[in-house]
Write a protein that holds these residues in place. Structure first.
Motif: not given
Length: 247
Positions: A37-46, A76-81, A94-102
């Motif tokens: 999958h990809l995220h449209t607005a949020s980065g993700e960290g492992y 990785f940044t938004p848009g990365t599949v 997992v650390v998700m940017q913008n808590a609540g958006l994902p």
């Protein structure tokens, strides 16, 4: 004094935290792991805490694989599949940017293009049964969803190899169409949980420059509570999350 309880701050950086046990179910292409999958607005960290595996990614740089083992920190940044491959006992914080958006639909599965093109068909393919179903039935539904995303991922990878970055344009257009109606609600979540603490830091820096520290008098400690007793079925594996949002 108004008698109003002070607002609880969210986790640092306006992020969300979860414990992910990556699926070990075999996939149609002979690997094991989660749903691409990809995220449209949020980065993700492992932060990898156990086991071994790989992260497969598709981006304008093409296809890539990133080894995962305990101690690895990767983001990785938004848009990365992205697709997690489990090679044995893979567990990640997992650390998700913008808590609540994902959690509100920021993520889009890489289903085949004909599924992505129809919001109703996409919603049906992405949905899982209600919580009242048996665990085995929920697992089967999550596995079907995962396999459909891998089908689309494989098709996308082939197009990316043949066409270059232009192959991602249609995916991004489809993903945008699927989330556009959700953005006003996302903005309210972002304003509350992300922008507000950033602006508070700006005020603190201004105060410190002036030799004042009013914010230090509000020092506090907070503990997040688990939101589920059991690991739930997520996109990439079984998830356990904590309530770390601003209240």
């Amino acid at each position: 004094m108004t008698g109003t309880a002070p607002q609880r701050p969210g986790f640092p950086g306006g992020t969300a935290v979860s414990h992910l046990t990556v699926y070990d179910w075999p996939t149609p292409d002979g690997l094991a792991g989660g749903s691409p999958h990809l995220h449209t607005a949020s980065g993700e960290g492992y932060v990898v805490v156990a086991g071994a595996g790989r992260l497969q990614t598709l981006s304008s740089a093409g296809f890539a694989e990133h080894p995962l083992e305990p101690g690895v920190v990767l983001w990785f940044t938004p848009g990365t599949v992205h697709r997690l491959v489990n090679e044995g006992g893979l567990e990640i914080v997992v650390v998700m940017q913008n808590a609540g958006l994902p959690e509100a639909g920021d993520a889009v599965f890489t289903f085949p293009d004909d599924v992505l093109a129809d919001p109703r068909v996409y919603a049906e393919a992405a949905a899982l049964p209600g919580l009242d179903v048996l665990d085995d039935a929920m697992a089967e539904a999550a596995r079907r969803r995962r396999d459909l995303a891998i089908e689309g991922f494989s098709q996308l990878r082939a197009r990316l190899d043949a066409e270059g970055p232009a192959a991602l344009t249609r995916l991004y257009e489809r993903a945008t169409a699927l989330v556009t109606d959700k953005v006003p609600a996302w903005r309210a979540t972002w304003d509350h949980g992300v922008r507000t603490p950033v602006e508070a830091t700006g005020r603190a820096l201004s105060d410190l420059e002036d030799g004042r520290v009013p914010h230090l008098a509000d020092a506090s400690v907070h503990a997040g509570e688990r939101q589920e007793e059991l690991f739930r079925f997520g996109m990439c594996g079984r998830l356990r999350t904590w309530d770390v949002a601003t209240h």
